[in-house]
Each structure stands twice: as structure tokens, then as C-alpha cells.
Design a protein around this motif. Sequence first.
Motif, mmCIF file in Angstrom:
data_model
loop_
_atom_site.group_PDB
_atom_site.id
_atom_site.type_symbol
_atom_site.label_atom_id
_atom_site.label_comp_id
_atom_site.label_asym_id
_atom_site.label_seq_id
_atom_site.Cartn_x
_atom_site.Cartn_y
_atom_site.Cartn_z
ATOM 1 N N ASN A 119 3.663 19.680 9.828
ATOM 2 C CA ASN A 119 4.940 19.511 9.149
ATOM 3 C C ASN A 119 4.701 19.168 7.684
ATOM 4 O OD1 ASN A 119 4.489 16.694 8.925
ATOM 5 N ND2 ASN A 119 5.568 16.264 10.833
ATOM 6 N N ASN A 120 5.733 18.749 6.976
ATOM 7 C CA ASN A 120 5.598 18.462 5.543
ATOM 8 C C ASN A 120 4.674 17.286 5.248
ATOM 9 O OD1 ASN A 120 7.267 20.563 4.863
ATOM 10 N ND2 ASN A 120 9.108 19.315 4.856
ATOM 11 N N GLU A 121 4.559 16.366 6.181
ATOM 12 C CA GLU A 121 3.767 15.157 5.950
ATOM 13 C C GLU A 121 2.381 15.172 6.603
ATOM 14 O OE1 GLU A 121 5.996 11.259 6.039
ATOM 15 O OE2 GLU A 121 7.311 12.537 7.250
ATOM 16 N N TYR A 122 2.287 15.806 7.756
ATOM 17 C CA TYR A 122 1.057 15.696 8.547
ATOM 18 C C TYR A 122 0.619 17.038 9.087
ATOM 19 C CZ TYR A 122 2.469 10.787 8.784
ATOM 20 O OH TYR A 122 2.840 9.513 8.470
ATOM 21 N N PRO A 132 -5.689 21.604 28.160
ATOM 22 C CA PRO A 132 -4.570 21.936 27.284
ATOM 23 C C PRO A 132 -3.248 21.277 27.690
ATOM 24 C CG PRO A 132 -5.349 23.881 28.470
ATOM 25 C CD PRO A 132 -6.291 22.764 28.786
ATOM 26 N N ARG A 133 -3.022 21.063 28.968
ATOM 27 C CA ARG A 133 -1.766 20.414 29.390
ATOM 28 C C ARG A 133 -1.655 18.997 28.829
ATOM 29 N NH1 ARG A 133 -2.719 23.581 34.025
ATOM 30 N NH2 ARG A 133 -0.974 24.979 34.444
ATOM 31 N N GLU A 134 -2.763 18.265 28.856
ATOM 32 C CA GLU A 134 -2.752 16.896 28.309
ATOM 33 C C GLU A 134 -2.570 16.913 26.795
ATOM 34 O OE1 GLU A 134 -2.699 13.807 29.774
ATOM 35 O OE2 GLU A 134 -2.300 15.004 31.562
ATOM 36 N N SER A 135 -3.162 17.896 26.132
ATOM 37 C CA SER A 135 -3.001 18.016 24.681
ATOM 38 C C SER A 135 -1.538 18.263 24.328
ATOM 39 C CB SER A 135 -3.844 19.160 24.134
ATOM 40 O OG SER A 135 -5.214 18.906 24.296
ATOM 41 N N VAL A 136 -0.897 19.171 25.054
ATOM 42 C CA VAL A 136 0.506 19.491 24.797
ATOM 43 C C VAL A 136 1.397 18.289 25.097
ATOM 44 C CG1 VAL A 136 2.441 20.948 25.540
ATOM 45 C CG2 VAL A 136 0.203 21.970 25.085
ATOM 46 N N LYS A 137 1.072 17.564 26.146
ATOM 47 C CA LYS A 137 1.851 16.360 26.491
ATOM 48 C C LYS A 137 1.777 15.335 25.352
ATOM 49 C CE LYS A 137 1.925 12.590 29.813
ATOM 50 N NZ LYS A 137 1.115 11.894 30.799
ATOM 51 N N LEU A 138 0.585 15.083 24.843
ATOM 52 C CA LEU A 138 0.432 14.133 23.747
ATOM 53 C C LEU A 138 1.101 14.653 22.473
ATOM 54 C CD1 LEU A 138 -0.622 11.489 22.628
ATOM 55 C CD2 LEU A 138 -2.832 12.601 22.248
ATOM 56 N N LYS A 139 1.036 15.955 22.250
ATOM 57 C CA LYS A 139 1.707 16.544 21.089
ATOM 58 C C LYS A 139 3.199 16.243 21.145
ATOM 59 C CE LYS A 139 3.084 20.965 19.139
ATOM 60 N NZ LYS A 139 2.937 22.423 19.178
ATOM 61 N N ARG A 140 3.806 16.453 22.305
ATOM 62 C CA ARG A 140 5.249 16.176 22.441
ATOM 63 C C ARG A 140 5.559 14.710 22.170
ATOM 64 N NH1 ARG A 140 5.146 19.619 27.508
ATOM 65 N NH2 ARG A 140 5.690 21.680 26.727
ATOM 66 N N GLU A 141 4.707 13.826 22.688
ATOM 67 C CA GLU A 141 4.916 12.386 22.463
ATOM 68 C C GLU A 141 4.787 12.043 20.978
ATOM 69 O OE1 GLU A 141 2.168 10.387 25.072
ATOM 70 O OE2 GLU A 141 3.124 11.209 26.862
ATOM 71 N N LEU A 142 3.801 12.612 20.305
ATOM 72 C CA LEU A 142 3.625 12.357 18.874
ATOM 73 C C LEU A 142 4.784 12.932 18.056
ATOM 74 C CD1 LEU A 142 -0.189 12.973 18.385
ATOM 75 C CD2 LEU A 142 1.029 10.830 18.014
ATOM 76 N N MET A 143 5.255 14.108 18.432
ATOM 77 C CA MET A 143 6.390 14.695 17.720
ATOM 78 C C MET A 143 7.626 13.813 17.855
ATOM 79 S SD MET A 143 5.828 18.752 18.534
ATOM 80 C CE MET A 143 7.380 19.241 17.823
ATOM 81 N N GLU A 144 7.837 13.279 19.040
ATOM 82 C CA GLU A 144 8.977 12.387 19.274
ATOM 83 C C GLU A 144 8.803 11.100 18.441
ATOM 84 O OE1 GLU A 144 12.663 11.499 20.710
ATOM 85 O OE2 GLU A 144 11.569 13.375 20.939
ATOM 86 N N TYR A 145 7.611 10.570 18.437
ATOM 87 C CA TYR A 145 7.319 9.378 17.648
ATOM 88 C C TYR A 145 7.600 9.629 16.164
ATOM 89 C CZ TYR A 145 4.684 5.976 14.951
ATOM 90 O OH TYR A 145 4.323 5.037 14.022
ATOM 91 N N LEU A 146 7.091 10.735 15.635
ATOM 92 C CA LEU A 146 7.291 11.054 14.227
ATOM 93 C C LEU A 146 8.763 11.273 13.900
ATOM 94 C CD1 LEU A 146 4.256 13.432 13.635
ATOM 95 C CD2 LEU A 146 4.512 11.095 12.781
ATOM 96 N N ASN A 148 11.309 9.831 15.374
ATOM 97 C CA ASN A 148 12.050 8.574 15.467
ATOM 98 C C ASN A 148 11.515 7.474 14.556
ATOM 99 O OD1 ASN A 148 13.815 9.545 17.449
ATOM 100 N ND2 ASN A 148 12.277 9.201 19.033
ATOM 101 N N ARG A 149 10.451 7.728 13.877
ATOM 102 C CA ARG A 149 9.794 6.737 13.028
ATOM 103 C C ARG A 149 10.679 6.348 11.842
ATOM 104 N NH1 ARG A 149 5.687 9.238 9.694
ATOM 105 N NH2 ARG A 149 5.901 7.844 7.991
ATOM 106 N N LYS A 150 10.705 5.097 11.538
ATOM 107 C CA LYS A 150 11.466 4.598 10.389
ATOM 108 C C LYS A 150 10.483 4.222 9.296
ATOM 109 C CE LYS A 150 15.444 4.369 12.683
ATOM 110 N NZ LYS A 150 15.777 5.667 13.147
ATOM 111 N N ASP A 151 10.732 4.684 8.100
ATOM 112 C CA ASP A 151 9.855 4.337 6.981
ATOM 113 C C ASP A 151 10.296 3.061 6.318
ATOM 114 O OD1 ASP A 151 9.028 7.662 5.797
ATOM 115 O OD2 ASP A 151 8.376 6.527 7.524
#
Length: 151
Positions: A119-122, A132-146, A148-151
Motif C-alpha cells: 500500500n502507500n505506507e508499507y 501458503p494458507r497460513e501466510s494468507v491468514k496472517l496477511k488478512r489479519e495484518l490488513m485488518e490491523y493496518l 483499524n490502526r490509529k495514528d
Amino acid sequence: MESKKSFFPLFIDLTNKNCLVVGGGNIAARKVRSLVEYGARVVVIAPSILPEILDQDVDIEKRGFKAEDIKDKFLVVAATDDEKLNEMIVDLCEDSSILVNNITSKTYMSARFTAHIDNNEYQIAISAKGNPRESVKLKRELMEYLKNRKD
């Protein structure tokens, strides 16, 4: 033929690099999309090729793999459902110092594809050491985190 390997994380510019995908199925289609997205020049070789690959900006050769197909390639993806053929492709590439990804092994290759966030930041690449299933699962979690993240 599995061996214990340690993969060094690295981002590579694929713009105009010659890449080969051997195989024409669903996994090959995902690999082709990723390579094209990052600007690679892609050749796909397989006797049978899915329509979604044919729709990509790639060169197509509907035939079986030949050893000379790896000549002048930066990266090769062995994406057939034939484990022995994929291993032969890995051996040929390693003998020629060509990066190679093998879809039928977690370690018998020199390069792994990752689940990634760009994305624009990372730019974040995620590897679950060949799962690959675990990688995709963590990707989804990180995307959700990013998201919802408050700066």
C-alpha cells in the motif's frame, strides 16, 4: 529430495525481467498474475493453459517443457502438477544459477513467493515457511490491523 533451507527475505525489482512459468493451471495463474503485476516479462509454457492466463499480457507456448526454455531467464516457476518434472526444472535452474520457485515443495527451490501487502505506507511480505494458507491468514489479519490502526 527435500532439504533444510533458510530463505533470505528480499524484495526484488522484476521490471522487464525475463520470467518463465511452466504450467497452465490455477496455481500457475496466480503466479503469472503476481509476476505481471510487478512488471515482469512472462513466458508461459504448458500443453493446456487456463483462459485467465491467456488473458494476461504474457507470451504463451502450448507445448511441453524443454530444458533450453530456462535460457536467459531471471526467475522460473515450476508450476506443474508433476513433482518429478518440477524437481528437474529446479535442478536445471540451480545448475544455471537461475532463481526458481517450485509449487510442489516447501523447500526444494531457491525462491519463494509470499503473501504480501503493498500500500502507500508499507510493503510487507509474509512467508509461513511454505504454508501458503497460513501466510494468507496472517496477511488478512495484518490488513485488518493496518485498516483499524490509529495514528
